[in-house]
Scaffold this active site. Sequence first.
Site, mmCIF file in Angstrom:
data_model
loop_
_atom_site.group_PDB
_atom_site.id
_atom_site.type_symbol
_atom_site.label_atom_id
_atom_site.label_comp_id
_atom_site.label_asym_id
_atom_site.label_seq_id
_atom_site.Cartn_x
_atom_site.Cartn_y
_atom_site.Cartn_z
ATOM 1 N N SER A 119 12.510 32.423 -6.480
ATOM 2 C CA SER A 119 13.113 31.924 -7.715
ATOM 3 C C SER A 119 12.285 32.292 -8.935
ATOM 4 O O SER A 119 12.673 31.976 -10.042
ATOM 5 C CB SER A 119 13.290 30.416 -7.617
ATOM 6 O OG SER A 119 12.153 29.806 -7.076
ATOM 7 N N HIS A 140 18.729 36.249 -5.498
ATOM 8 C CA HIS A 140 18.447 34.837 -5.760
ATOM 9 C C HIS A 140 19.708 33.976 -5.698
ATOM 10 O O HIS A 140 20.548 34.020 -6.601
ATOM 11 C CB HIS A 140 17.762 34.708 -7.134
ATOM 12 C CG HIS A 140 17.334 33.316 -7.458
ATOM 13 N ND1 HIS A 140 17.291 32.828 -8.735
ATOM 14 C CD2 HIS A 140 16.931 32.307 -6.655
ATOM 15 C CE1 HIS A 140 16.877 31.575 -8.704
ATOM 16 N NE2 HIS A 140 16.666 31.235 -7.464
ATOM 17 N N GLU A 152 21.823 35.830 -8.449
ATOM 18 C CA GLU A 152 21.110 36.704 -9.389
ATOM 19 C C GLU A 152 20.601 37.925 -8.638
ATOM 20 O O GLU A 152 19.961 37.781 -7.578
ATOM 21 C CB GLU A 152 19.890 35.978 -9.980
ATOM 22 C CG GLU A 152 20.161 35.218 -11.236
ATOM 23 C CD GLU A 152 18.881 34.660 -11.852
ATOM 24 O OE1 GLU A 152 18.588 35.032 -13.002
ATOM 25 O OE2 GLU A 152 18.191 33.857 -11.210
ATOM 26 N N ASN A 190 16.285 30.413 -13.981
ATOM 27 C CA ASN A 190 15.143 29.493 -14.014
ATOM 28 C C ASN A 190 14.325 29.599 -15.298
ATOM 29 O O ASN A 190 13.619 28.661 -15.658
ATOM 30 C CB ASN A 190 14.270 29.698 -12.779
ATOM 31 C CG ASN A 190 14.934 29.111 -11.550
ATOM 32 O OD1 ASN A 190 15.750 28.201 -11.658
ATOM 33 N ND2 ASN A 190 14.619 29.643 -10.379
#
Length: 283
Positions: A119, A140, A152, A190
């Site tokens: 992440s 991700h 992602e 994130n």
Amino acid sequence: MAIRTVGVVGAGQMGNGIAHVFALAGYDVLLNDIAQDSLDRALATIDRNIERQVARGKVSPEAKAEAMGRISTTLMLPDLGPSDLIIEAATEKEVVKQKIFDELLPYLAPQTILTSNTSSISITRLASRTDRPEKFMGFHFMNPVPVMQLVELIRGIATDQPTYNELKAVVEKLGKTASSSEDFPAFIVNRILIPMINEAVYTLYEGVGSVQSIDTALKLGANHPMGPLELADFIGLDTCLAIMNVLYDGLADTKYRPCPLLTKYVEAGWLGRKSQRGFYDYR
Ligand code: CAA
């Protein structure tokens, strides 16, 4: 190259969700972990979660049986060698991930694509230690994997276009949507989400509001499905802290300073739902 077999390393929250969605989409999945009880728990979780989808009429009982039949498990990492695609979903620690790739490399076919579900850790750095940085990508998934629409795709500096195209096609076959990110700390989701959570912890730390008022404010005031502190407990406070540290170290900006209260909770072992205690008490 047609991807048919997928090796998933790590049978935790993310790994079992990834195995779940790949098996339902028709891929053969080999799930690896270091402990047999983790593998047993993962299979039970996948069974339970697909059963929820059956109960809601989203998956037929036959499709569930076929998907469960496509998942095998192993304690031996080299068994994943013949896979067309490897998805590493182990602990969010760079040394652990490096060790997994180091151990796997001698057993891999030359065309195997390597990915990490990290992440926040640098894809370029993880890829650089392997023999195929051009076939290495960040892949991700979001938690809970069976529910969240986004994946992602993160290119390392050396990732080639055929690898990107291959993984984009896989995301489409899963019925999900890809978003592309360049390889900078914590990528897109994130980079934005975790500082928001960190700010919510500062809001609590500074006494601006209680846990309940902060979460209610964001749920009802910004239409978030979970409040930021509830979401932090769901993600894991240790993971949130690790991502803030990657942002703080990688971007050298004080705006990413982890809230001392977040650090204190992690030091106390209050990691959220997984330890039964975080901003909320689950005991
Ligand atoms: N497997 C299969 N189905 C699941 C599931 C699972 N693990 N978890 C939930 N579901 C299904 C439910 O069966 C239900 O299905 P229907 O819509 O068909 O009824 C649906 O998802 C909603 O679940 P619930 O009714 O139980 O609960 P809810 O409405 O409160 O939704 C939630 C739960 C989907 C988790 C929602 O609260 C939510 O979207 N929260 C935010 C999650 C989020 O932001 N995730 C990203 C975290 S960040 C991340 O993952 C990146 C990182 O690297 C840290």
